[in-house]
Enzyme design. Sequence first.
Site, PDB file in Angstrom:
ATOM      1  N   GLY A  38       0.770  -1.233   0.000  1.00  0.00           N
ATOM      2  CA  GLY A  38       0.000   0.000   0.000  1.00  0.00           C
ATOM      3  C   GLY A  38       0.804   1.287   0.000  1.00  0.00           C
ATOM      4  N   ASP A  94       0.675   3.241   4.566  1.00  0.00           N
ATOM      5  CA  ASP A  94      -0.421   3.908   3.865  1.00  0.00           C
ATOM      6  C   ASP A  94      -1.487   4.423   4.826  1.00  0.00           C
ATOM      7  OD1 ASP A  94      -1.326   1.355   4.523  1.00  0.00           O
ATOM      8  OD2 ASP A  94      -1.899   0.788   2.492  1.00  0.00           O
ATOM      9  N   ASP A  97      -5.323   2.422  10.960  1.00  0.00           N
ATOM     10  CA  ASP A  97      -6.753   2.192  11.136  1.00  0.00           C
ATOM     11  C   ASP A  97      -6.989   1.666  12.560  1.00  0.00           C
ATOM     12  OD1 ASP A  97      -9.387   1.327  10.850  1.00  0.00           O
ATOM     13  OD2 ASP A  97      -9.120   0.522   8.862  1.00  0.00           O
ATOM     14  N   LYS A 125      -7.087   7.018  10.370  1.00  0.00           N
ATOM     15  CA  LYS A 125      -8.511   6.884  10.736  1.00  0.00           C
ATOM     16  C   LYS A 125      -8.579   6.783  12.253  1.00  0.00           C
ATOM     17  CE  LYS A 125     -10.143   4.013   6.865  1.00  0.00           C
ATOM     18  NZ  LYS A 125     -10.680   2.663   6.551  1.00  0.00           N
ATOM     19  N   ARG A 159      -5.082   0.684  -7.047  1.00  0.00           N
ATOM     20  CA  ARG A 159      -3.827   1.208  -6.508  1.00  0.00           C
ATOM     21  C   ARG A 159      -3.269   2.337  -7.357  1.00  0.00           C
ATOM     22  NH1 ARG A 159      -1.895  -2.052  -2.368  1.00  0.00           N
ATOM     23  NH2 ARG A 159      -2.203  -4.283  -2.639  1.00  0.00           N
TER      24      ARG A 159
HETATM   25  P1  XMP Z   1      -4.838  -1.566  10.912  1.00  0.00           P
HETATM   26  O1  XMP Z   1      -6.311  -1.799  11.129  1.00  0.00           O
HETATM   27  O2  XMP Z   1      -4.032  -2.746  11.325  1.00  0.00           O
HETATM   28  O3  XMP Z   1      -4.801  -1.451   9.336  1.00  0.00           O
HETATM   29  O4  XMP Z   1      -4.368  -0.268  11.495  1.00  0.00           O
HETATM   30  C1  XMP Z   1      -3.727  -1.086   8.625  1.00  0.00           C
HETATM   31  C2  XMP Z   1      -3.751  -1.784   7.292  1.00  0.00           C
HETATM   32  O5  XMP Z   1      -5.067  -2.040   6.846  1.00  0.00           O
HETATM   33  C3  XMP Z   1      -5.272  -1.691   5.504  1.00  0.00           C
HETATM   34  N1  XMP Z   1      -6.397  -0.743   5.443  1.00  0.00           N
HETATM   35  C4  XMP Z   1      -6.910  -0.220   4.332  1.00  0.00           C
HETATM   36  N2  XMP Z   1      -6.556  -0.393   3.052  1.00  0.00           N
HETATM   37  N3  XMP Z   1      -8.213   1.145   2.399  1.00  0.00           N
HETATM   38  C5  XMP Z   1      -7.225   0.296   2.088  1.00  0.00           C
HETATM   39  O6  XMP Z   1      -6.908   0.145   0.913  1.00  0.00           O
HETATM   40  C6  XMP Z   1      -8.638   1.379   3.668  1.00  0.00           C
HETATM   41  O7  XMP Z   1      -9.557   2.166   3.906  1.00  0.00           O
HETATM   42  C7  XMP Z   1      -7.942   0.645   4.690  1.00  0.00           C
HETATM   43  N4  XMP Z   1      -8.073   0.607   6.024  1.00  0.00           N
HETATM   44  C8  XMP Z   1      -7.102  -0.253   6.456  1.00  0.00           C
HETATM   45  C9  XMP Z   1      -3.977  -1.085   5.050  1.00  0.00           C
HETATM   46  O8  XMP Z   1      -3.347  -1.999   4.183  1.00  0.00           O
HETATM   47  C10 XMP Z   1      -3.122  -0.902   6.261  1.00  0.00           C
HETATM   48  O9  XMP Z   1      -1.803  -1.322   6.046  1.00  0.00           O
HETATM   49 MG    MG Z   2      -4.011  -3.222   1.475  1.00  0.00          MG
END
Ligand code: XMP
Ligand code: MG
Length: 176
Positions: A38, A94, A97, A125, A159
Site C-alpha cells: 500500500g 499507507d 486504522d 482513521k 492502486r
Molecule cells: P490496521 O487496522 O491494522 O490497518 O491499522 C492497517 C492496514 O489495513 C489496511 N487498510 C486499508 N486499506 N483502504 C485500504 O486500501 C482502507 O480504507 C484501509 N483501512 C485499512 C492497510 O493496508 C493498512 O496497512
Molecule cells: Mg491493502
Amino acid sequence: MKVLFSEEQIRKRVEEVAQEIDSVFPHEPPIIVGVLNGAFIFTADLVRSMRSFVEIDFIRASSYGYFAETSGKVKITKDMEKSVLGRDVVVVEDILDSGITLNFIKGWLQKKQPRSLRFCVLLDKKALRKEPFVAEHVCFSIDDGFVVGYGLDYGERYRNLSNIQLLVGEENAKCS
Ligand code: XMP
Ligand code: MG
C-alpha cells in the site's frame, strides 16, 4: 467513488511532511522503511521530496484479507535487507486504522534495536483505533470509510489512481 484528496492536495501535503521529517534528522539520514504494497507510491513521493540522503528498504505486512475485512492477525511476509541496529528508522505506511498492524511492526522493529523509531502515515482513521497508536507524521486524518487510490487497493484494484477516493459500493473507477 468520491474523491477525498486530489493529486495536487496530496503532492502539497507530502512535500510538507517530507520537510517535517527532514527537520528531525539534520545530521544523520534515517532509513526509510516502506510497508508494501500500500505505501509504495507514498514512499516514492515522500523520499523524492526529502532533502536528506535517505536509505530505503521495504517490508511487507499482511493483516487484511484480500478485500476490506481485517483478519486481525499480522504477519511479516517480507523482511528488510538492511540492518537497523543503532540507526534512525522512519516507517512509512499507507493507513493507520485499528492500530494493530503498526503496533505489531513497532514491536517487531524494536527487537532489531534501532536508535530511534518514528512512524509516518498517509492517512489516519483515528476514530477506528482498537489499540492505541500515535504516528509522529500524518498527512491526512479521515473518518470511517474504505479508501482507495495512491497505492491503496480494494482486492488489488485501484492502486494506480492518482488521487485518494472513498469506495462506495464496488463501482468501477477510471484510473487517471
Ligand atoms: P490496521 O487496522 O491494522 O490497518 O491499522 C492497517 C492496514 O489495513 C489496511 N487498510 C486499508 N486499506 N483502504 C485500504 O486500501 C482502507 O480504507 C484501509 N483501512 C485499512 C492497510 O493496508 C493498512 O496497512
Ligand atoms: Mg491493502
